[in-house]
Design a protein around this motif. Structure first.
Motif, mmCIF file in Angstrom:
data_model
loop_
_atom_site.group_PDB
_atom_site.id
_atom_site.type_symbol
_atom_site.label_atom_id
_atom_site.label_comp_id
_atom_site.label_asym_id
_atom_site.label_seq_id
_atom_site.Cartn_x
_atom_site.Cartn_y
_atom_site.Cartn_z
ATOM 1 N N LEU A 55 0.822 -1.211 0.000
ATOM 2 C CA LEU A 55 0.000 0.000 0.000
ATOM 3 C C LEU A 55 0.857 1.263 0.000
ATOM 4 O O LEU A 55 0.526 2.249 -0.666
ATOM 5 C CB LEU A 55 -0.952 -0.002 1.196
ATOM 6 C CG LEU A 55 -2.080 -1.032 1.136
ATOM 7 C CD1 LEU A 55 -2.821 -1.097 2.472
ATOM 8 C CD2 LEU A 55 -3.038 -0.715 -0.007
ATOM 9 N N ARG A 58 2.161 1.766 -3.451
ATOM 10 C CA ARG A 58 1.070 2.262 -4.306
ATOM 11 C C ARG A 58 0.854 3.767 -4.095
ATOM 12 O O ARG A 58 0.688 4.512 -5.057
ATOM 13 C CB ARG A 58 -0.195 1.482 -3.990
ATOM 14 C CG ARG A 58 -1.364 1.881 -4.835
ATOM 15 C CD ARG A 58 -2.558 0.999 -4.531
ATOM 16 N NE ARG A 58 -3.696 1.472 -5.273
ATOM 17 C CZ ARG A 58 -4.929 1.418 -4.837
ATOM 18 N NH1 ARG A 58 -5.183 0.886 -3.665
ATOM 19 N NH2 ARG A 58 -5.912 1.871 -5.555
ATOM 20 N N GLN A 59 0.841 4.189 -2.836
ATOM 21 C CA GLN A 59 0.650 5.614 -2.545
ATOM 22 C C GLN A 59 1.845 6.443 -3.018
ATOM 23 O O GLN A 59 1.675 7.542 -3.544
ATOM 24 C CB GLN A 59 0.436 5.822 -1.038
ATOM 25 C CG GLN A 59 -0.870 5.293 -0.526
ATOM 26 C CD GLN A 59 -2.052 6.054 -1.097
ATOM 27 O OE1 GLN A 59 -2.053 7.269 -1.194
ATOM 28 N NE2 GLN A 59 -3.067 5.326 -1.491
ATOM 29 N N TRP A 61 3.819 5.697 -5.491
ATOM 30 C CA TRP A 61 3.713 5.746 -6.947
ATOM 31 C C TRP A 61 2.666 6.770 -7.382
ATOM 32 O O TRP A 61 2.863 7.508 -8.346
ATOM 33 C CB TRP A 61 3.396 4.381 -7.523
ATOM 34 C CG TRP A 61 3.303 4.423 -9.016
ATOM 35 C CD1 TRP A 61 2.182 4.340 -9.784
ATOM 36 C CD2 TRP A 61 4.376 4.626 -9.929
ATOM 37 N NE1 TRP A 61 2.498 4.461 -11.114
ATOM 38 C CE2 TRP A 61 3.849 4.637 -11.227
ATOM 39 C CE3 TRP A 61 5.756 4.790 -9.763
ATOM 40 C CZ2 TRP A 61 4.623 4.816 -12.360
ATOM 41 C CZ3 TRP A 61 6.526 4.960 -10.903
ATOM 42 C CH2 TRP A 61 5.963 4.972 -12.174
#
Length: 180
Positions: A55, A58-59, A61
């Motif tokens: 997670l 993902r954040q 990115w």
């Protein structure tokens, strides 16, 4: 929602989220974890840490790619707090096994304190890992902090510079030039 409302909502989540997470962490029973239930303890820790790392990536990115439809700074901040709580839970569980720590690590405050001190690489010396599992966890936390949390903090700093630059009327740089 107005731009101002957007920022207010983000600020409320940024401040209230960690408080809520701490309240939940201090109230949820954690006695299930420890040396009496090692398979569940290590599995839960590994799943939680891998999930948080995914997670966070993902954040990060989302922030680096400039997606502004979300609040990557808020997400990264909340995930950083969650990471601290996962490590604190692990230390609390490890402390139930005699010989893993020297010093006083018996309460949730002790575990959170040790986690923050380790994350900050201060190490006051009042609580030290003495068992192999505890030392391994400390090394893992330091590596996790260096890789994931530092990347998260860097992207938060990047976003902050961009927002401040825009407010001052400066456009952010496009990045390093790729011309030879």
């Amino acid at each position: 929602m107005t731009k101002f409302g957007h920022y207010v909502r983000g600020a409320l989540v940024l401040l209230g989220g960690p408080v809520l997470m701490l309240v939940v962490w201090f109230t949820v029973p954690l006695q299930i974890f420890g040396p009496h239930n090692p398979v569940l303890s290590w599995t839960a820790f590994a799943v939680a840490l891998l999930g948080l790392a995914a997670l966070l990536l993902r954040q990060i990115w989302a922030e680096l790619s400039g997606r502004t439809d979300r609040h990557p700074v808020v997400g990264i901040s909340l995930l950083m707090v969650a990471s601290m709580l996962v490590f604190a839970t692990c230390y609390l569980a490890l402390a139930r096994d005699q010989g893993q720590f020297s010093g006083q690590l018996t309460t949730r405050i002790d575990a959170l304190y040790f986690t923050v001190i380790t994350m900050a690489t201060v190490g006051y010396g009042d609580i030290t890992p003495s068992g192999q599992e505890a030392r391994s966890m400390v090394m893992l936390q330091i590596l996790y902090t260096l890789i994931f949390l530092t990347a998260g903090a860097t992207s938060i700093g990047r976003r902050t510079r961009i927002v401040i630059g825009r407010r001052l009327g400066h456009e952010p740089p496009d990045g390093p030039s790729r011309t030879p």
